[in-house]
Design a protein around this motif. Structure first.
Motif, PDB file in Angstrom:
ATOM      1  N   PRO A   1      -0.186  12.344  14.200  1.00 17.08           N
ATOM      2  CA  PRO A   1       0.968  12.371  14.961  1.00 17.08           C
ATOM      3  C   PRO A   1       1.914  11.059  15.107  1.00 17.08           C
ATOM      4  O   PRO A   1       2.969  11.004  15.723  1.00 17.08           O
ATOM      5  N   GLY A   2       1.229   9.831  14.359  1.00 23.73           N
ATOM      6  CA  GLY A   2       1.763   8.799  14.514  1.00 23.73           C
ATOM      7  C   GLY A   2       2.199   8.259  13.068  1.00 23.73           C
ATOM      8  O   GLY A   2       1.783   8.750  12.060  1.00 23.73           O
ATOM      9  N   GLU A   3       2.927   7.014  13.032  1.00 23.81           N
ATOM     10  CA  GLU A   3       3.260   6.335  11.793  1.00 23.81           C
ATOM     11  C   GLU A   3       2.279   5.539  11.174  1.00 23.81           C
ATOM     12  O   GLU A   3       1.929   4.573  11.652  1.00 23.81           O
ATOM     13  N   GLU A   4       1.688   6.127   9.934  1.00 26.12           N
ATOM     14  CA  GLU A   4       0.840   5.173   9.248  1.00 26.12           C
ATOM     15  C   GLU A   4       1.286   4.363   8.158  1.00 26.12           C
ATOM     16  O   GLU A   4       2.139   4.620   7.749  1.00 26.12           O
ATOM     17  N   ASP A   5       0.518   3.288   8.139  1.00 28.18           N
ATOM     18  CA  ASP A   5       0.957   2.564   7.033  1.00 28.18           C
ATOM     19  C   ASP A   5       0.758   2.992   5.665  1.00 28.18           C
ATOM     20  O   ASP A   5       1.867   2.966   4.620  1.00 28.18           O
ATOM     21  N   PHE A   6      -0.416   3.821   5.288  1.00 23.53           N
ATOM     22  CA  PHE A   6      -0.755   4.569   4.320  1.00 23.53           C
ATOM     23  C   PHE A   6      -0.903   5.985   4.745  1.00 23.53           C
ATOM     24  O   PHE A   6      -0.177   6.859   4.267  1.00 23.53           O
ATOM     25  N   GLY A   7      -2.121   6.203   5.417  1.00 23.36           N
ATOM     26  CA  GLY A   7      -2.526   7.368   5.395  1.00 23.36           C
ATOM     27  C   GLY A   7      -3.619   8.008   4.703  1.00 23.36           C
ATOM     28  O   GLY A   7      -3.617   9.125   4.073  1.00 23.36           O
ATOM     29  N   ARG A   8      -4.630   7.338   4.923  1.00 22.22           N
ATOM     30  CA  ARG A   8      -5.937   7.634   4.155  1.00 22.22           C
ATOM     31  C   ARG A   8      -6.604   9.000   4.639  1.00 22.22           C
ATOM     32  O   ARG A   8      -6.929   9.947   3.784  1.00 22.22           O
ATOM     33  N   VAL A   9      -6.388   9.098   6.019  1.00 23.19           N
ATOM     34  CA  VAL A   9      -6.956  10.665   6.572  1.00 23.19           C
ATOM     35  C   VAL A   9      -6.299  12.005   5.916  1.00 23.19           C
ATOM     36  O   VAL A   9      -6.980  12.600   5.464  1.00 23.19           O
ATOM     37  N   SER A  10      -4.873  11.668   5.576  1.00 24.85           N
ATOM     38  CA  SER A  10      -4.444  12.721   4.879  1.00 24.85           C
ATOM     39  C   SER A  10      -4.776  12.884   3.481  1.00 24.85           C
ATOM     40  O   SER A  10      -4.916  14.219   3.226  1.00 24.85           O
ATOM     41  N   VAL A  11      -5.068  11.950   2.711  1.00 28.05           N
ATOM     42  CA  VAL A  11      -5.454  12.144   1.347  1.00 28.05           C
ATOM     43  C   VAL A  11      -7.096  12.716   1.360  1.00 28.05           C
ATOM     44  O   VAL A  11      -7.359  13.637   0.664  1.00 28.05           O
ATOM     45  N   GLU A  12      -7.631  12.256   2.139  1.00 25.27           N
ATOM     46  CA  GLU A  12      -9.026  12.658   2.163  1.00 25.27           C
ATOM     47  C   GLU A  12      -9.017  14.224   2.696  1.00 25.27           C
ATOM     48  O   GLU A  12     -10.157  14.953   2.177  1.00 25.27           O
ATOM     49  N   ALA A  13      -8.387  14.677   3.572  1.00 27.76           N
ATOM     50  CA  ALA A  13      -8.139  15.985   3.998  1.00 27.76           C
ATOM     51  C   ALA A  13      -7.716  16.697   2.987  1.00 27.76           C
ATOM     52  O   ALA A  13      -8.494  17.932   2.352  1.00 27.76           O
ATOM     53  N   GLN A  14      -6.690  16.356   1.919  1.00 24.36           N
ATOM     54  CA  GLN A  14      -6.287  17.137   0.993  1.00 24.36           C
ATOM     55  C   GLN A  14      -7.296  17.255  -0.151  1.00 24.36           C
ATOM     56  O   GLN A  14      -7.392  18.325  -0.826  1.00 24.36           O
ATOM     57  N   ALA A  15      -7.828  16.121  -0.276  1.00 20.91           N
ATOM     58  CA  ALA A  15      -9.039  16.173  -1.122  1.00 20.91           C
ATOM     59  C   ALA A  15     -10.111  17.151  -1.079  1.00 20.91           C
ATOM     60  O   ALA A  15     -10.821  17.847  -1.845  1.00 20.91           O
ATOM     61  N   CYS A  16     -10.398  17.615   0.364  1.00 25.61           N
ATOM     62  CA  CYS A  16     -11.156  18.548   0.803  1.00 25.61           C
ATOM     63  C   CYS A  16     -10.475  19.934   0.698  1.00 25.61           C
ATOM     64  O   CYS A  16     -11.243  21.093   1.081  1.00 25.61           O
TER      65      CYS A  16
ATOM     66  N   ALA B   1       0.772  -1.109  -0.073  1.00 22.51           N
ATOM     67  CA  ALA B   1       0.033  -0.115   0.001  1.00 22.51           C
ATOM     68  C   ALA B   1       0.851   1.170  -0.117  1.00 22.51           C
ATOM     69  O   ALA B   1       0.385   2.357  -0.264  1.00 22.51           O
ATOM     70  N   SER B   2       2.133   1.222   0.402  1.00 23.34           N
ATOM     71  CA  SER B   2       3.115   2.244   0.560  1.00 23.34           C
ATOM     72  C   SER B   2       4.454   2.026   0.497  1.00 23.34           C
ATOM     73  O   SER B   2       4.879   0.839   0.394  1.00 23.34           O
ATOM     74  N   ARG B   3       5.526   2.742   0.163  1.00 32.12           N
ATOM     75  CA  ARG B   3       6.689   2.541   0.397  1.00 32.12           C
ATOM     76  C   ARG B   3       6.928   1.793   1.446  1.00 32.12           C
ATOM     77  O   ARG B   3       8.145   1.171   1.530  1.00 32.12           O
ATOM     78  N   ALA B   4       6.484   2.716   2.504  1.00 31.28           N
ATOM     79  CA  ALA B   4       7.031   1.935   3.954  1.00 31.28           C
ATOM     80  C   ALA B   4       6.642   0.630   4.133  1.00 31.28           C
ATOM     81  O   ALA B   4       7.200   0.061   4.700  1.00 31.28           O
ATOM     82  N   VAL B   5       5.288   0.233   3.721  1.00 35.41           N
ATOM     83  CA  VAL B   5       4.873  -1.153   3.720  1.00 35.41           C
ATOM     84  C   VAL B   5       5.658  -1.894   2.867  1.00 35.41           C
ATOM     85  O   VAL B   5       6.327  -3.008   3.352  1.00 35.41           O
ATOM     86  N   ALA B   6       6.375  -1.563   1.915  1.00 34.29           N
ATOM     87  CA  ALA B   6       6.959  -2.297   1.056  1.00 34.29           C
ATOM     88  C   ALA B   6       8.630  -2.793   1.573  1.00 34.29           C
ATOM     89  O   ALA B   6       9.043  -3.571   1.572  1.00 34.29           O
TER      90      ALA B   6
END
Length: 387
Positions: A271-286, A161-166
């Motif tokens: 504030p924490g380390e996310e696997d992906f970060g869905r909330v971040s994308v949803e916020a930016q979409a708004c 799902a992300s480079r971090a997960v990879a």
């Protein structure tokens, strides 16, 4: 059109894994979903799919809560009959890819993240348990790692799902993974016309120790800024005790209220380390910028200085001070809502579906050319795995 089996883990809410499964069902209408539980909380698109519950229902109590992983899940997963399908697609976080695909049927695993609480001792929450219980928990994690690493040889292709997960897949499973971000509903999450920003920060997500909501609450108090906390979880009582008068807890909110909070807030705090970060994308979409820890999936979802600010404490015990400093000087007017929106649109479902379709098509073509499967799995791993 191909007929995939989609092995899905044990959730019944709309977030995360369910959105991936729903998009896969739309991409391949003949797919059948093998999962643990379908009820009234399950997304409509998933309930409309062909669903097979029996194989994994052992993992749930009558009230819908998940049973402990060890002892039940490996046996339940290994009973799934996946014969007759063209390809097996697993949506993995804990144990989905432990499923044994029949010989000759390729497997592609979409990995939201290897279970960090099992692989990384720093992510374990022991609570008030004693030393014996903690040792037992660590021993279980060690057994899980052995099984998980062996099962990770089963898929022909791993998709992260992300480079971090990879990176975790490479470190913990010794496998390469392609990166395809999960789909985000950017059609629903979009800016409101002619809305001015309010003067508060927003945390949206589960209230768990690993989410580091305590850092956001303490930093807001130290900076003297307003913070709205949207979410539920066992950490709420402790967070309420440490919160100042400018921290407001609104509990679990629905999609409409969450979208309104995204639109109104000055910035979303991660504030924490996310696997992906869905909330971040949803916020930016708004059209809302993000103030995120410079780690994990946020390195993929937030462009520092363009769609938000990535902050990194020098030492762990400076996290509160570092975030408080960033919150105190954060200027949302420095970010262009149109640019935020364009970046978020790169995570739209269309891109996810196109990339997955290419990967699955490539795997099937390779199998057809070879005449037999070219798999990472060893013969021993075709038997059921146990933990």
């Amino acid at each position: 059109m191909i007929r995939p089996a989609i092995v899905h883990e044990v959730r019944t809410d709309q977030r995360g894994q369910e959105e991936v499964v729903e998009q896969l069902c739309r991409l391949w209408p003949r797919a059948e979903v093998v999962t643990a539980l379908i009820d009234e909380r399950t997304p409509e698109g998933l309930r409309a799919a062909r669903v097979r519950e029996a194989a994994l229902r052992l993992l749930h109590r009558s009230d819908g809560r998940q049973l402990p992983l060890f002892g039940t899940s490996p046996a339940a997963v290994s009973t799934a009959d996946l014969s007759g399908f063209d390809v097996v697609l697993t949506v993995h976080r804990l144990f989905a890819q432990w499923v044994p695909a029949p010989s000759g049927i390729p497997m592609v695993s979409y990995v939201h993240g290897p279970a960090r609480s099992m692989w990384d001792p720093r992510m374990r929450t022991y609570g008030d348990t004693g030393r014996v219980a903690r040792r037992a928990w660590d021993a279980r994690a060690a057994r899980y790692q052995t099984t998980d690493r062996a099962a990770a040889t089963r898929p022909d292709v791993l998709v992260a799902a992300s480079r971090a997960v990879a990176g975790r897949i490479r470190a913990w499973w010794d496998r390469h993974a392609e990166v395809v971000p999960p789909p985000v509903d950017v059609d629903w999450y979009r800016p409101a016309p002619q809305r001015t920003k309010d003067d508060f920060f927003l945390y949206a997500g589960r209230l768990l120790p690993r989410k580091r909501t305590d850092v956001a609450v303490a930093a807001a108090r130290a900076a003297g800024v307003q913070l709205v906390v949207a979410g539920a979880g066992p950490s709420r009582p402790a967070l309420e005790q440490m919160a100042g008068r400018r921290v407001q807890f609104v509990g679990q909110v629905g999609a409409t209220e969450l979208r309104e909070l995204y639109r109104r807030c000055a910035a979303v705090v991660v504030p924490g380390e996310e696997d992906f970060g869905r909330v971040s994308v949803e916020a930016q979409a708004c059209g809302t910028p993000v103030l995120a820890l410079s780690a994990g999936g946020s390195l993929d979802t937030v462009v520092d200085g363009v769609t938000g600010r990535l902050w990194q404490p020098v030492y762990d015990d400076t996290a509160i001070g570092s975030l408080a400093y960033e919150m105190g000087r954060f200027d949302p007017s420095a970010y262009d809502p149109a640019q935020l929106r364009r970046h978020a649109e790169s995570f739209a479902p269309g891109r996810f579906c196109r990339d997955l379709q290419v990967i699955v098509g490539r795997v099937l073509a390779e199998v057809e050319r070879a005449g037999t499967r070219t798999s990472h799995r060893s013969p021993a791993l075709r038997q059921s795995v146990t933990c």
